[in-house]
Design a protein around this motif. Sequence first.
Motif, short mmCIF file in Angstrom:
data_model
loop_
_atom_site.label_atom_id
_atom_site.label_comp_id
_atom_site.label_asym_id
_atom_site.label_seq_id
_atom_site.Cartn_x
_atom_site.Cartn_y
_atom_site.Cartn_z
N SER A 66 3.59 3.20 -11.85
CA SER A 66 4.46 3.62 -10.72
C SER A 66 3.42 4.26 -9.47
O SER A 66 3.86 4.16 -8.35
N SER A 67 2.40 4.66 -9.78
CA SER A 67 1.40 5.25 -8.75
C SER A 67 1.03 4.37 -7.91
O SER A 67 0.57 4.54 -6.78
N HIS A 68 1.10 2.96 -8.25
CA HIS A 68 0.58 1.86 -7.40
C HIS A 68 1.41 1.93 -6.06
O HIS A 68 0.91 1.41 -5.01
N LEU A 69 2.59 2.22 -6.12
CA LEU A 69 3.60 2.14 -5.13
C LEU A 69 3.22 3.35 -4.18
O LEU A 69 2.94 2.94 -3.01
N TRP A 70 2.54 4.34 -4.39
CA TRP A 70 1.81 5.20 -3.62
C TRP A 70 0.84 4.68 -2.75
O TRP A 70 0.55 5.08 -1.66
N VAL A 71 0.10 4.11 -3.59
CA VAL A 71 -1.27 3.51 -2.96
C VAL A 71 -0.94 2.41 -2.03
O VAL A 71 -1.57 2.30 -1.05
N GLY A 72 -0.04 1.49 -2.36
CA GLY A 72 0.43 0.44 -1.51
C GLY A 72 1.06 1.06 -0.28
O GLY A 72 0.94 0.45 0.89
N LEU A 73 1.86 2.23 -0.39
CA LEU A 73 2.38 2.53 0.69
C LEU A 73 1.36 3.26 1.89
O LEU A 73 1.33 2.91 3.11
N LEU A 74 0.44 3.95 1.17
CA LEU A 74 -0.68 4.34 2.00
C LEU A 74 -1.58 3.23 2.93
O LEU A 74 -1.75 3.61 3.99
N ALA A 75 -1.96 2.31 2.22
CA ALA A 75 -2.28 1.15 2.54
C ALA A 75 -1.83 0.63 3.61
O ALA A 75 -2.35 0.25 4.58
N SER A 76 -0.38 0.52 3.31
CA SER A 76 0.47 -0.15 4.66
C SER A 76 0.41 0.48 5.74
O SER A 76 0.29 0.22 6.89
N LEU A 77 0.57 1.97 5.80
CA LEU A 77 0.55 2.89 6.80
C LEU A 77 -0.65 3.01 7.52
O LEU A 77 -0.77 2.95 8.98
N LEU A 78 -1.87 2.89 6.84
CA LEU A 78 -3.07 2.78 7.56
C LEU A 78 -3.33 1.50 8.25
O LEU A 78 -3.80 1.30 9.62
N LEU A 79 -2.74 0.46 7.81
CA LEU A 79 -2.65 -1.06 8.34
C LEU A 79 -1.98 -0.96 9.69
O LEU A 79 -2.37 -1.33 10.93
N ILE A 80 -0.55 -0.36 9.56
CA ILE A 80 -0.01 -0.14 10.86
C ILE A 80 -0.37 0.50 12.02
O ILE A 80 -0.47 -0.03 12.93
N SER A 81 -0.83 1.64 11.48
CA SER A 81 -1.41 2.51 12.52
C SER A 81 -2.76 1.93 13.26
O SER A 81 -2.87 2.10 14.33
N SER A 82 -3.56 1.25 12.46
CA SER A 82 -4.62 0.37 13.00
C SER A 82 -4.28 -0.77 13.78
O SER A 82 -4.69 -0.98 14.85
N VAL A 83 -3.52 -1.65 13.37
CA VAL A 83 -3.22 -2.84 14.01
C VAL A 83 -2.11 -2.55 15.17
O VAL A 83 -2.19 -3.27 16.10
N VAL A 133 -7.05 -0.51 -8.72
CA VAL A 133 -7.43 -1.23 -10.02
C VAL A 133 -8.02 -0.22 -11.14
O VAL A 133 -7.95 -0.72 -12.34
N THR A 134 -8.41 0.95 -10.72
CA THR A 134 -8.79 1.61 -11.61
C THR A 134 -7.39 2.40 -12.33
O THR A 134 -7.53 2.57 -13.63
N ILE A 135 -6.40 2.44 -11.64
CA ILE A 135 -5.30 2.86 -12.15
C ILE A 135 -4.72 1.95 -13.12
O ILE A 135 -4.29 2.19 -14.29
N ALA A 136 -5.02 0.64 -12.87
CA ALA A 136 -4.46 -0.39 -14.12
C ALA A 136 -5.52 -0.55 -15.33
O ALA A 136 -5.04 -0.91 -16.38
N SER A 137 -6.77 -0.23 -14.94
CA SER A 137 -7.62 -0.34 -15.83
C SER A 137 -8.77 0.68 -15.79
O SER A 137 -9.89 0.60 -15.65
N PRO A 138 -8.34 2.00 -16.35
CA PRO A 138 -9.24 3.10 -16.25
C PRO A 138 -10.55 2.98 -17.17
O PRO A 138 -10.28 2.64 -18.33
#
Length: 424
Positions: free
Chosen positions: A94-111, A139-144
């Motif tokens: 479930s925490s992957h969703l927060w990682v994906g959200l943050l990455a998307s917001l960073l991309l949007i703000s930069s592009v 990936v650490t969340i997936a295989s710590p």
Amino acid sequence: MRPALGTPALVVMASPVLTYVLLRYERRTLLALAAATLVLLTVRSPATAVLLLIPAGLLGAAYTDASFAVLEPVVVVTLVMAFQIVVGALPIRSSHLWVGLLASLLLISSVFPSVTSGSPTDRFPDLTWMLAGLGLLAVTIASPPHPQRLARVTAWAGALAAAYVLADGDYANGRLEGFGFNPNYLGILLALPLVAAVGLGHRTRNPAWLAPAAVCLVAIAETQSRGAFLAAAAGVSVVLVQGRPLRHQALILLSAVGIASALPSSLGVVENVAVGDRSSSELSYNSTVREHAAEFAARVAIEHPLRGIGFGMFPSYAAKSPRFGVHMATHNDYLRLAAEAGAAALAAFLALLWLGTKGRRSRDLAILRAVVVSYMVGLLFGNSLANLVASTPFWLSLGCLLAATPSRAGGHGDDASHISSTER
């Protein structure tokens, strides 16, 4: 969860990576072999591969100024493990969703920045490093890796780095610097292994861990960085108080406040240890400049709350603004996220920190929480989040904490729950 990929899948996946390496570095056979070995290791033992990124980053920073020496191993490991996540060999949490959200917001703000300031060459390097860090977190969340192994690698790699800069580092105005870092960034780099070593000593009751901690402490003292000293102090404090009953934690806190109030001179002694021979005028000037930068960053965040002014844009925006007029960073990564990427990006990052540090953490996970808290404090005094050499232990520690399996009692289970099936 499916088993790790076999040799045929490895060949298919590794071929494009090896082809790229050979085309770009046709005379560097050893680099190609290293890449092949890294891909194989990542497939066979993902948790071990991510651990090796800590010393690999330090070696890359020590022996070359080229960013690919640090960035590309992280990219290779992240892409290989991301492929395994996609095909189901590694789990999605479930925490992957927060990682994906943050990455998307960073991309949007930069592009799609809300203001026009600076060139893409100013914006994209930090974005690349930040996205690589988030990929490493995912990936650490997936295989710590096992949390104690991570703490050990962090402590010993940091101690060796501290010894290296003490022996071969440079001094700028009497302050130690090395690995291409100024004293403040070098200090926060060494704060995490100090906390990890103290945590291992406290956890195992083995005084030998005080040796790597002492080497890191000497190097931090030589940097004369107040932020690094506070970050290390915060992490060590968490090591000593967590796990104790709440009333004991409150008693320790009140005792510390009482001692500081009754003996104000003790604060001066602590400050002298942290800043060494730095003059009061220099400290006052630096504090004033940072306060003004923080105030300006807060105003920018308020004026551009949705997607900020664009990730990586603050220095050029500050230089062109008549309200500030100085080309400098925020010196605070929380303010940077808010000003450059918007309030939602800051909220997503804080959510990841909260999910990783909340609740009771026992055994080796408690050490990793102290490491994360130490870095959280360090982020108040610098912009080291987008530098993989300094932030890799933080991303890995946070990933382990986010991957922890909740226990029925509402805390977190035994550290063995952290070990992926490929590590058992």
